[in-house]
Design a protein around this motif. Structure first.
Motif, PDB file in Angstrom:
ATOM      1  N   SER A 130     -23.335   9.570   1.183  1.00 59.53           N
ATOM      2  CA  SER A 130     -24.564  10.410   1.223  1.00 59.53           C
ATOM      3  C   SER A 130     -25.990  10.081   0.558  1.00 59.53           C
ATOM      4  O   SER A 130     -26.324  10.655  -0.315  1.00 59.53           O
ATOM      5  CB  SER A 130     -23.647  11.674   0.039  1.00 59.53           C
ATOM      6  N   GLY A 131     -25.596   8.635  -0.259  1.00 64.34           N
ATOM      7  CA  GLY A 131     -26.575   8.146  -1.500  1.00 64.34           C
ATOM      8  C   GLY A 131     -25.888   7.802  -2.889  1.00 64.34           C
ATOM      9  O   GLY A 131     -26.180   7.059  -3.554  1.00 64.34           O
ATOM     10  N   ASN A 132     -24.966   8.879  -2.899  1.00 65.04           N
ATOM     11  CA  ASN A 132     -24.248   8.972  -4.362  1.00 65.04           C
ATOM     12  C   ASN A 132     -23.471   7.823  -4.492  1.00 65.04           C
ATOM     13  O   ASN A 132     -22.549   6.904  -4.023  1.00 65.04           O
ATOM     14  CB  ASN A 132     -23.207  10.387  -5.031  1.00 65.04           C
ATOM     15  N   ARG A 133     -23.097   7.844  -6.199  1.00 66.74           N
ATOM     16  CA  ARG A 133     -22.780   6.567  -6.468  1.00 66.74           C
ATOM     17  C   ARG A 133     -21.829   6.561  -7.274  1.00 66.74           C
ATOM     18  O   ARG A 133     -22.136   7.576  -8.497  1.00 66.74           O
ATOM     19  CB  ARG A 133     -23.650   4.903  -6.976  1.00 66.74           C
ATOM     20  N   LEU A 134     -20.388   6.403  -7.387  1.00 63.59           N
ATOM     21  CA  LEU A 134     -19.442   6.142  -8.254  1.00 63.59           C
ATOM     22  C   LEU A 134     -19.387   4.673  -9.128  1.00 63.59           C
ATOM     23  O   LEU A 134     -17.961   3.997  -8.619  1.00 63.59           O
ATOM     24  CB  LEU A 134     -18.649   6.898  -8.377  1.00 63.59           C
ATOM     25  N   GLU A 135     -18.924   4.884 -10.385  1.00 55.04           N
ATOM     26  CA  GLU A 135     -18.592   3.404 -10.825  1.00 55.04           C
ATOM     27  C   GLU A 135     -17.187   3.862 -11.800  1.00 55.04           C
ATOM     28  O   GLU A 135     -17.243   4.504 -12.200  1.00 55.04           O
ATOM     29  CB  GLU A 135     -19.435   3.096 -11.855  1.00 55.04           C
ATOM     30  N   ALA A 136     -16.356   3.250 -11.857  1.00 54.33           N
ATOM     31  CA  ALA A 136     -14.715   3.471 -12.010  1.00 54.33           C
ATOM     32  C   ALA A 136     -13.562   2.611 -11.948  1.00 54.33           C
ATOM     33  O   ALA A 136     -14.069   1.216 -11.901  1.00 54.33           O
ATOM     34  CB  ALA A 136     -14.543   4.480 -11.434  1.00 54.33           C
ATOM     35  N   VAL A 137     -12.704   2.638 -13.212  1.00 57.69           N
ATOM     36  CA  VAL A 137     -11.548   2.108 -13.277  1.00 57.69           C
ATOM     37  C   VAL A 137     -10.485   2.193 -12.957  1.00 57.69           C
ATOM     38  O   VAL A 137     -10.250   3.735 -13.179  1.00 57.69           O
ATOM     39  CB  VAL A 137     -11.674   1.519 -14.130  1.00 57.69           C
ATOM     40  N   PHE A 138     -10.053   1.203 -11.602  1.00 53.73           N
ATOM     41  CA  PHE A 138      -8.540   1.987 -10.777  1.00 53.73           C
ATOM     42  C   PHE A 138      -7.656   1.151 -11.525  1.00 53.73           C
ATOM     43  O   PHE A 138      -7.678   0.203 -11.852  1.00 53.73           O
ATOM     44  CB  PHE A 138      -8.577   2.000  -9.322  1.00 53.73           C
ATOM     45  N   GLU A 139      -6.187   2.155 -11.818  1.00 56.37           N
ATOM     46  CA  GLU A 139      -5.201   1.479 -12.703  1.00 56.37           C
ATOM     47  C   GLU A 139      -4.063   1.972 -11.348  1.00 56.37           C
ATOM     48  O   GLU A 139      -4.154   2.841 -11.180  1.00 56.37           O
ATOM     49  CB  GLU A 139      -5.185   2.124 -14.164  1.00 56.37           C
ATOM     50  N   PHE A 140      -3.674   0.643 -11.087  1.00 56.44           N
ATOM     51  CA  PHE A 140      -2.143   0.554 -10.416  1.00 56.44           C
ATOM     52  C   PHE A 140      -0.684  -0.235 -11.163  1.00 56.44           C
ATOM     53  O   PHE A 140      -0.826  -1.360 -10.926  1.00 56.44           O
ATOM     54  CB  PHE A 140      -2.902  -0.595  -8.750  1.00 56.44           C
ATOM     55  N   PRO A 141      -0.850   0.635 -11.967  1.00 57.95           N
ATOM     56  CA  PRO A 141       0.384   0.551 -12.310  1.00 57.95           C
ATOM     57  C   PRO A 141       2.382  -0.306 -11.909  1.00 57.95           C
ATOM     58  O   PRO A 141       2.374  -1.213 -12.524  1.00 57.95           O
ATOM     59  CB  PRO A 141       0.823   1.464 -12.948  1.00 57.95           C
ATOM     60  N   GLU A 142       1.986   0.229 -10.415  1.00 53.28           N
ATOM     61  CA  GLU A 142       2.918  -1.019  -9.725  1.00 53.28           C
ATOM     62  C   GLU A 142       3.204  -2.119  -9.169  1.00 53.28           C
ATOM     63  O   GLU A 142       3.873  -3.335  -9.038  1.00 53.28           O
ATOM     64  CB  GLU A 142       3.710   0.573  -9.054  1.00 53.28           C
ATOM     65  N   ALA A 143       1.440  -2.323  -9.212  1.00 58.02           N
ATOM     66  CA  ALA A 143       1.156  -3.955  -8.434  1.00 58.02           C
ATOM     67  C   ALA A 143       1.280  -4.834  -9.433  1.00 58.02           C
ATOM     68  O   ALA A 143       1.224  -4.900 -11.226  1.00 58.02           O
ATOM     69  CB  ALA A 143      -0.396  -3.552  -8.402  1.00 58.02           C
ATOM     70  N   ASP A 144       2.015  -5.856  -8.645  1.00 57.22           N
ATOM     71  CA  ASP A 144       2.129  -7.828 -10.135  1.00 57.22           C
ATOM     72  C   ASP A 144       1.166  -8.209  -9.884  1.00 57.22           C
ATOM     73  O   ASP A 144       0.517  -9.197 -10.812  1.00 57.22           O
ATOM     74  CB  ASP A 144       3.543  -8.233  -9.181  1.00 57.22           C
ATOM     75  N   THR A 145       0.615  -8.552  -8.580  1.00 55.00           N
ATOM     76  CA  THR A 145      -0.833  -9.137  -8.116  1.00 55.00           C
ATOM     77  C   THR A 145      -1.874  -7.903  -7.351  1.00 55.00           C
ATOM     78  O   THR A 145      -1.031  -6.682  -7.039  1.00 55.00           O
ATOM     79  CB  THR A 145      -0.739 -10.443  -7.946  1.00 55.00           C
ATOM     80  N   LEU A 146      -2.624  -8.498  -6.882  1.00 51.99           N
ATOM     81  CA  LEU A 146      -4.162  -8.044  -6.706  1.00 51.99           C
ATOM     82  C   LEU A 146      -5.611  -8.768  -6.792  1.00 51.99           C
ATOM     83  O   LEU A 146      -5.944  -9.493  -7.145  1.00 51.99           O
ATOM     84  CB  LEU A 146      -4.437  -6.264  -7.061  1.00 51.99           C
ATOM     85  N   SER A 147      -5.564  -8.998  -5.647  1.00 50.77           N
ATOM     86  CA  SER A 147      -6.572  -9.935  -4.821  1.00 50.77           C
ATOM     87  C   SER A 147      -7.483  -8.522  -4.081  1.00 50.77           C
ATOM     88  O   SER A 147      -6.928  -7.221  -4.641  1.00 50.77           O
ATOM     89  CB  SER A 147      -6.356 -10.083  -3.144  1.00 50.77           C
ATOM     90  N   PHE A 148      -8.922  -9.030  -4.463  1.00 49.87           N
ATOM     91  CA  PHE A 148     -10.002  -8.361  -4.019  1.00 49.87           C
ATOM     92  C   PHE A 148      -9.791  -7.163  -2.232  1.00 49.87           C
ATOM     93  O   PHE A 148     -10.168  -6.080  -2.597  1.00 49.87           O
ATOM     94  CB  PHE A 148     -11.607  -8.933  -4.552  1.00 49.87           C
ATOM     95  N   VAL A 149      -9.468  -8.159  -2.029  1.00 43.82           N
ATOM     96  CA  VAL A 149      -9.434  -7.798  -0.407  1.00 43.82           C
ATOM     97  C   VAL A 149      -8.712  -5.810  -1.094  1.00 43.82           C
ATOM     98  O   VAL A 149      -9.128  -5.208  -0.514  1.00 43.82           O
ATOM     99  CB  VAL A 149      -9.197  -7.980   0.661  1.00 43.82           C
ATOM    100  N   GLU A 150      -7.305  -6.617  -1.398  1.00 49.08           N
ATOM    101  CA  GLU A 150      -6.917  -5.417  -1.751  1.00 49.08           C
ATOM    102  C   GLU A 150      -6.706  -4.765  -2.539  1.00 49.08           C
ATOM    103  O   GLU A 150      -6.493  -3.293  -2.177  1.00 49.08           O
ATOM    104  CB  GLU A 150      -4.859  -5.974  -2.240  1.00 49.08           C
ATOM    105  N   ALA A 151      -7.796  -5.007  -3.845  1.00 50.21           N
ATOM    106  CA  ALA A 151      -8.138  -3.207  -4.522  1.00 50.21           C
ATOM    107  C   ALA A 151      -8.627  -2.516  -3.272  1.00 50.21           C
ATOM    108  O   ALA A 151      -8.701  -1.451  -3.509  1.00 50.21           O
ATOM    109  CB  ALA A 151      -8.359  -4.579  -5.743  1.00 50.21           C
ATOM    110  N   GLU A 152     -10.018  -3.118  -2.838  1.00 53.45           N
ATOM    111  CA  GLU A 152     -10.405  -2.281  -1.784  1.00 53.45           C
ATOM    112  C   GLU A 152     -10.012  -1.338  -0.941  1.00 53.45           C
ATOM    113  O   GLU A 152     -10.591  -0.356  -0.571  1.00 53.45           O
ATOM    114  CB  GLU A 152     -11.249  -3.409  -1.362  1.00 53.45           C
TER     115      GLU A 152
END
Length: 72
Positions: free
Chosen positions: A40-62
């Motif tokens: 739609s053209g809207n944009r969001l900047e946010a912080v996402f927390e994954f408390p169960e993750a030990d490691t996280l790659s950029f692809v997995e985060a996406e």
């Protein structure tokens, strides 16, 4: 929807030292900062927390962010 993850870090981290040497890095959960652009053209900047993750790659985060936003 377009997701751009630009920062990943540990939620909580502690260094364990013994005799002045780093033994290990103890961490709990991961945090990802991202920009989400919707069709739609809207944009969001946010912080996402994954408390169960030990490691996280950029692809997995996406992938996890898309899942959280019910786009997958």
């Amino acid at each position: 929807m377009r997701v751009r993850v630009y920062k990943i870090e540990h939620l909580m981290a502690d260094n364990i030292f013994a005799d002045g040497s780093l033994l290990t890095l103890f961490s709990i959960g991961m945090r990802a900062e991202a920009t989400v652009e919707f069709e739609s053209g809207n944009r969001l900047e946010a912080v996402f927390e994954f408390p169960e993750a030990d490691t996280l790659s950029f692809v997995e985060a996406e992938r996890l962010i898309r899942k959280e936003l019910s786009a997958e």
